[in-house]
Scaffold this motif. Structure first.
Motif, PDB file in Angstrom:
ATOM      1  N   TYR A 180      31.992  51.940  57.121  1.00 58.79           N
ATOM      2  CA  TYR A 180      31.474  51.288  55.927  1.00 58.79           C
ATOM      3  C   TYR A 180      32.578  50.800  54.988  1.00 58.79           C
ATOM      4  O   TYR A 180      32.316  50.012  54.090  1.00 58.79           O
ATOM      5  N   ALA A 181      33.802  51.299  55.144  1.00 58.15           N
ATOM      6  CA  ALA A 181      34.869  51.019  54.176  1.00 58.15           C
ATOM      7  C   ALA A 181      35.114  49.528  53.917  1.00 58.15           C
ATOM      8  O   ALA A 181      35.214  49.129  52.749  1.00 58.15           O
ATOM      9  N   PRO A 182      35.206  48.676  54.953  1.00 57.47           N
ATOM     10  CA  PRO A 182      35.429  47.246  54.638  1.00 57.47           C
ATOM     11  C   PRO A 182      34.271  46.628  53.849  1.00 57.47           C
ATOM     12  O   PRO A 182      34.499  45.860  52.914  1.00 57.47           O
ATOM     13  N   ALA A 183      33.040  46.978  54.228  1.00 55.61           N
ATOM     14  CA  ALA A 183      31.884  46.448  53.502  1.00 55.61           C
ATOM     15  C   ALA A 183      31.844  47.001  52.079  1.00 55.61           C
ATOM     16  O   ALA A 183      31.580  46.266  51.125  1.00 55.61           O
ATOM     17  N   THR A 184      32.130  48.287  51.944  1.00 49.93           N
ATOM     18  CA  THR A 184      32.138  48.912  50.617  1.00 49.93           C
ATOM     19  C   THR A 184      33.182  48.261  49.730  1.00 49.93           C
ATOM     20  O   THR A 184      32.935  48.010  48.548  1.00 49.93           O
ATOM     21  N   PHE A 185      34.351  47.986  50.291  1.00 47.17           N
ATOM     22  CA  PHE A 185      35.409  47.315  49.535  1.00 47.17           C
ATOM     23  C   PHE A 185      34.873  46.023  48.917  1.00 47.17           C
ATOM     24  O   PHE A 185      35.023  45.783  47.718  1.00 47.17           O
ATOM     25  N   LEU A 186      34.219  45.204  49.737  1.00 46.71           N
ATOM     26  CA  LEU A 186      33.683  43.923  49.248  1.00 46.71           C
ATOM     27  C   LEU A 186      32.464  44.103  48.346  1.00 46.71           C
ATOM     28  O   LEU A 186      32.360  43.456  47.293  1.00 46.71           O
ATOM     29  N   ILE A 187      31.544  44.968  48.744  1.00 49.29           N
ATOM     30  CA  ILE A 187      30.307  45.137  47.984  1.00 49.29           C
ATOM     31  C   ILE A 187      30.584  45.695  46.593  1.00 49.29           C
ATOM     32  O   ILE A 187      30.124  45.149  45.583  1.00 49.29           O
ATOM     33  N   LYS A 188      31.334  46.781  46.514  1.00 47.23           N
ATOM     34  CA  LYS A 188      31.609  47.392  45.204  1.00 47.23           C
ATOM     35  C   LYS A 188      32.522  46.499  44.362  1.00 47.23           C
ATOM     36  O   LYS A 188      32.358  46.405  43.149  1.00 47.23           O
ATOM     37  N   GLY A 189      33.484  45.843  45.022  1.00 44.61           N
ATOM     38  CA  GLY A 189      34.331  44.904  44.292  1.00 44.61           C
ATOM     39  C   GLY A 189      33.520  43.751  43.716  1.00 44.61           C
ATOM     40  O   GLY A 189      33.680  43.387  42.548  1.00 44.61           O
ATOM     41  N   CYS A 190      32.615  43.194  44.523  1.00 43.67           N
ATOM     42  CA  CYS A 190      31.770  42.093  44.047  1.00 43.67           C
ATOM     43  C   CYS A 190      30.789  42.558  42.982  1.00 43.67           C
ATOM     44  O   CYS A 190      30.478  41.815  42.044  1.00 43.67           O
ATOM     45  N   MET A 191      30.329  43.788  43.113  1.00 42.31           N
ATOM     46  CA  MET A 191      29.447  44.356  42.095  1.00 42.31           C
ATOM     47  C   MET A 191      30.162  44.372  40.739  1.00 42.31           C
ATOM     48  O   MET A 191      29.606  43.941  39.722  1.00 42.31           O
ATOM     49  N   ALA A 192      31.404  44.845  40.732  1.00 42.16           N
ATOM     50  CA  ALA A 192      32.191  44.878  39.494  1.00 42.16           C
ATOM     51  C   ALA A 192      32.479  43.467  38.996  1.00 42.16           C
ATOM     52  O   ALA A 192      32.410  43.192  37.795  1.00 42.16           O
ATOM     53  N   LEU A 193      32.802  42.572  39.909  1.00 40.54           N
ATOM     54  CA  LEU A 193      33.112  41.190  39.556  1.00 40.54           C
ATOM     55  C   LEU A 193      31.909  40.512  38.898  1.00 40.54           C
ATOM     56  O   LEU A 193      32.035  39.890  37.835  1.00 40.54           O
ATOM     57  N   VAL A 194      30.748  40.643  39.513  1.00 42.27           N
ATOM     58  CA  VAL A 194      29.530  40.048  38.968  1.00 42.27           C
ATOM     59  C   VAL A 194      29.239  40.608  37.574  1.00 42.27           C
ATOM     60  O   VAL A 194      28.959  39.862  36.633  1.00 42.27           O
ATOM     61  N   PHE A 195      29.338  41.926  37.458  1.00 44.35           N
ATOM     62  CA  PHE A 195      29.066  42.549  36.167  1.00 44.35           C
ATOM     63  C   PHE A 195      30.031  42.044  35.100  1.00 44.35           C
ATOM     64  O   PHE A 195      29.618  41.651  34.016  1.00 44.35           O
ATOM     65  N   ALA A 196      31.330  42.060  35.400  1.00 47.65           N
ATOM     66  CA  ALA A 196      32.339  41.662  34.407  1.00 47.65           C
ATOM     67  C   ALA A 196      32.186  40.194  34.006  1.00 47.65           C
ATOM     68  O   ALA A 196      32.292  39.864  32.820  1.00 47.65           O
ATOM     69  N   LEU A 197      31.929  39.325  34.968  1.00 44.53           N
ATOM     70  CA  LEU A 197      31.782  37.905  34.650  1.00 44.53           C
ATOM     71  C   LEU A 197      30.527  37.647  33.822  1.00 44.53           C
ATOM     72  O   LEU A 197      30.554  36.856  32.873  1.00 44.53           O
ATOM     73  N   LEU A 198      29.432  38.310  34.170  1.00 45.06           N
ATOM     74  CA  LEU A 198      28.201  38.124  33.402  1.00 45.06           C
ATOM     75  C   LEU A 198      28.319  38.725  32.003  1.00 45.06           C
ATOM     76  O   LEU A 198      27.759  38.188  31.048  1.00 45.06           O
ATOM     77  N   CYS A 199      29.048  39.831  31.885  1.00 50.18           N
ATOM     78  CA  CYS A 199      29.248  40.437  30.556  1.00 50.18           C
ATOM     79  C   CYS A 199      29.996  39.492  29.625  1.00 50.18           C
ATOM     80  O   CYS A 199      29.767  39.492  28.423  1.00 50.18           O
ATOM     81  N   ARG A 200      30.893  38.704  30.180  1.00 48.66           N
ATOM     82  CA  ARG A 200      31.638  37.745  29.359  1.00 48.66           C
ATOM     83  C   ARG A 200      30.728  36.654  28.812  1.00 48.66           C
ATOM     84  O   ARG A 200      30.993  36.100  27.759  1.00 48.66           O
ATOM     85  N   SER A 201      29.685  36.316  29.575  1.00 50.03           N
ATOM     86  CA  SER A 201      28.840  35.205  29.155  1.00 50.03           C
ATOM     87  C   SER A 201      27.651  35.639  28.297  1.00 50.03           C
ATOM     88  O   SER A 201      27.066  34.822  27.610  1.00 50.03           O
ATOM     89  N   VAL A 202      27.291  36.919  28.327  1.00 46.65           N
ATOM     90  CA  VAL A 202      26.199  37.419  27.468  1.00 46.65           C
ATOM     91  C   VAL A 202      26.752  38.537  26.597  1.00 46.65           C
ATOM     92  O   VAL A 202      27.052  39.613  27.056  1.00 46.65           O
TER      93      VAL A 202
END
Length: 171
Positions: free
Chosen positions: A74-96
């Protein structure tokens, strides 16, 4: 240079917190994989570190947990999934900006985790195995959303902490 070192150290500390929170309580899911507390710090890291450093902390801390717990597949998928989860959250937080949107944005980030693992497990196993894990991933997401909301909303009322966090995010 000083700011870069501070960002690196802060990201490493959040990666360690994510790793520890994930390892602290890992509950096997019925189909495969495990649920954990790591999402609490994935969202918190994204809030305080921003998209790039938040991605790094979430991806590294979570993927290392998979490896140590024996889920290296699961490690490669987790790397991308959790990283993208943080990325989505941080980018959306900047806009709202209003705090009232925090929970909604965290829910969208958690949906990245739920959907990402569903798709990955469909590829690894079968859609029926992946579907069995959705409720466990959903419970993990709700728990991460609630606790991270409490942490971030509470801490964000502190001016000194928010000024320090703002210094991390600036380029």
């Amino acid at each position: 240079m000083h700011k870069q070192i501070r960002r690196l150290v802060s990201s490493a500390l959040f990666a360690a917190a994510i790793f520890v929170a994930t390892m602290m309580l890992s509950v096997p899911l019925p189909g495969s994989g495990y649920g954990n507390f790591g999402d609490v710090f994935v969202i918190t890291a994204a809030f305080f570190l921003g998209p790039g450093w938040g991605f790094a902390a979430a991806a590294i801390g979570s993927a290392l947990s998979d490896i140590v717990l024996g889920f290296a597949l699961y490690a490669p998928a987790t790397f991308l999934i959790k990283g993208c989860m943080a990325l989505v959250f941080a980018l959306l937080c900047r806009s709202v900006r209003p705090r009232g949107w925090f929970v909604f944005v965290a829910a969208l980030a958690e949906s990245v985790m739920i959907g990402g693992y569903f798709l990955y497990e469909c590829l690894l196993y079968t859609p029926s195995v992946a579907l069995v894990n959705v409720p466990g991933n959903l419970a993990q997401g709700v728990f991460g959303l609630v606790l991270s909301s409490i942490i971030v909303i509470t801490v964000s009322t502190s001016k000194p902490i928010m000024q320090y966090a703002a210094a991390w995010k600036k380029k």
